[in-house]
Design an enzyme around this catalytic site. Structure first.
Site, PDB file in Angstrom:
ATOM      1  N   ALA A  42      46.123 100.211  71.802  1.00  0.00           N
ATOM      2  CA  ALA A  42      44.840  99.727  71.308  1.00  0.00           C
ATOM      3  C   ALA A  42      44.934  99.292  69.847  1.00  0.00           C
ATOM      4  O   ALA A  42      44.671  98.134  69.510  1.00  0.00           O
ATOM      5  CB  ALA A  42      43.790 100.821  71.477  1.00  0.00           C
ATOM      6  N   ARG A  74      40.151  98.680  76.071  1.00  0.00           N
ATOM      7  CA  ARG A  74      40.203  98.603  74.603  1.00  0.00           C
ATOM      8  C   ARG A  74      41.424  97.882  74.041  1.00  0.00           C
ATOM      9  O   ARG A  74      41.488  97.629  72.852  1.00  0.00           O
ATOM     10  CB  ARG A  74      40.151 100.019  74.006  1.00  0.00           C
ATOM     11  CG  ARG A  74      41.397 100.824  74.345  1.00  0.00           C
ATOM     12  CD  ARG A  74      41.230 102.299  74.133  1.00  0.00           C
ATOM     13  NE  ARG A  74      42.457 103.000  74.476  1.00  0.00           N
ATOM     14  CZ  ARG A  74      42.896 103.223  75.714  1.00  0.00           C
ATOM     15  NH1 ARG A  74      42.196 102.792  76.757  1.00  0.00           N
ATOM     16  NH2 ARG A  74      44.022 103.852  75.928  1.00  0.00           N
ATOM     17  N   CYS A 191      43.457 110.824  73.264  1.00  0.00           N
ATOM     18  CA  CYS A 191      42.687 109.826  74.011  1.00  0.00           C
ATOM     19  C   CYS A 191      42.576 110.154  75.497  1.00  0.00           C
ATOM     20  O   CYS A 191      41.611 109.774  76.150  1.00  0.00           O
ATOM     21  CB  CYS A 191      43.316 108.460  73.828  1.00  0.00           C
ATOM     22  SG  CYS A 191      43.321 107.952  72.112  1.00  0.00           S
TER      23      CYS A 191
END
Ligand SMILES: [Zn+2]
Length: 361
Positions: A42, A74, A191
């Site tokens: 990302a 993303r 994440c």
């Protein structure tokens, strides 16, 4: 290059050269610069896009992973076709980036950044940008940058939180001094466990990019000398001054000695990892097994075709999805990404079963 249509491209960078602190002189500096982006997920995708659009002369991208559907929410350089074909991120990114700017050099490596390779990738770069997803690699990059006297632009994102700092050898403390050794094991949120929102990614990539533009254009006095952290969801922002280099630290302290140190000597300060090693990847239910030799993809594809698994094959990797739910992703540089496992022993057992016993010694 667009030789016959130079007139068409002459104002390509006009909107940033009209920005007074950059000006035409800053644009020349960009064109003569080399930026290394480590990790092209990302943050790395967004950073790479900014660097390529700005006209940085050489953009180096290193990533060890391939595109998956969960990236598309993303990671701005990838699309569904990349995920379906399991294209390595470095390859997929460089294809898109070349369409954005054909007038610069884009160098992409499908590779792991570790104690063996980090020095090689960083040498000759004017600045190193953090697009990684784990503290261990960040700390290694910080060590390498301070050894080579290259600024390191730290960035990290989880959930709706992000933080960034521009770390400059001789001016500021290194990342080890800033975030501490206790963060090096990645036991905190990441994440995969708490998610990540794309605006937080873009926020941090912007914080990183603006400092790069200042540094490369020679606007050193304008650098933000602070660690910024923010929770965009709660709209909380925090800024703290960066500590000075510490003489207690073997990486950022003792500036004079560090600047005089030969690169070759400083390389020895990082203990090399074993060639046959396993790394449990941060929060991803994945273990990376590094074989003691390169992998012949065609040979392994033929072997795996006779086994109980479904194959995804491209020029860069072979992915074997096993009935039991795990996947083995083989890269030519000797890495096997074992997905769906959390411990090294299980990963090695699967490698032994599927990739010929003699491969794992
Ligand atoms: Zn330090």
């Amino acid at each position: 290059m667009h030789n016959g249509t130079d007139i068409l491209w002459q104002d390509r960078y006009s909107r940033q050269t009209k920005f007074a602190p950059i000006g035409p002189h800053g644009q020349v500096e960009f064109q003569q610069s080399c930026v290394l982006i480590v990790g092209c997920g990302a943050l790395g995708s967004s950073l790479a896009q900014h660097m390529v659009r700005a006209g940085v002369g050489e953009v180096r991208i290193i990533d060890r992973d391939f595109v998956e559907p969960s990236n598309l929410q993303r990671q701005v350089l990838f699309n569904e076709a990349d995920a379906l074909a399991a294209v390595p991120k470095a390859v997929a990114a460089s294809e898109k980036l070349r369409l954005i700017n054909s007038q610069i050099q884009i160098v992409a490596h499908v590779a792991d950044v570790n104690a063996h390779t980090a020095w090689h990738f960083a040498k000759g770069a004017d600045i190193v940008l953090d697009g990684t997803d784990n503290a261990a690699t960040r700390l290694l990059l910080s060590d390498v940058c301070y050894g080579l006297n290259i600024p390191f632009v730290y960035g990290g994102v989880t959930g709706s939180n992000g933080m960034s700092a521009m770390l400059v050898p001789g001016k500021t403390a290194c990342l080890r001094c800033l975030i501490g050794e206790e963060h090096s094991t990645d036991e905190g949120d990441n994440c995969s466990t708490v998610g990540v929102l794309s605006p937080a990614v873009e926020f941090v990539a912007s914080l990183q990019t603006i400092e790069v533009l200042k540094w490369l254009s020679g606007n050193r006095d304008a650098l933000r000398q602070s660690l910024v952290s923010a929770d965009l969801w709660k709209f909380n922002f925090h800024e703290s001054s960066l500590p000075a280099p510490s003489n207690q630290c073997s990486h950022c302290g003792d500036t004079a000695a560090r600047n005089n140190r030969k690169v070759g000597a400083s390389e020895g300060r990082i203990a090399p990892i074993k060639m046959e090693s396993t790394v449990v990847l941060c929060g991803r239910d994945s273990v990376q097994v590094t074989l003691p030799h390169q992998i012949e993809l065609d040979l392994m594809r033929r072997k795996l075709e006779g086994m109980d698994c479904e194959l995804t094959v491209n020029r860069y990797l072979v992915k074997a999805s096993l009935r039991s739910g795990e996947s083995l992703v083989l890269f030519p540089d000797g890495r096997v990404l074992v997905q769906g496992v959390v411990d090294s022993a299980k990963a090695i057992q699967l490698c032994e079963h599927y990739l010929l016993g003699e491969l794992i010694r």
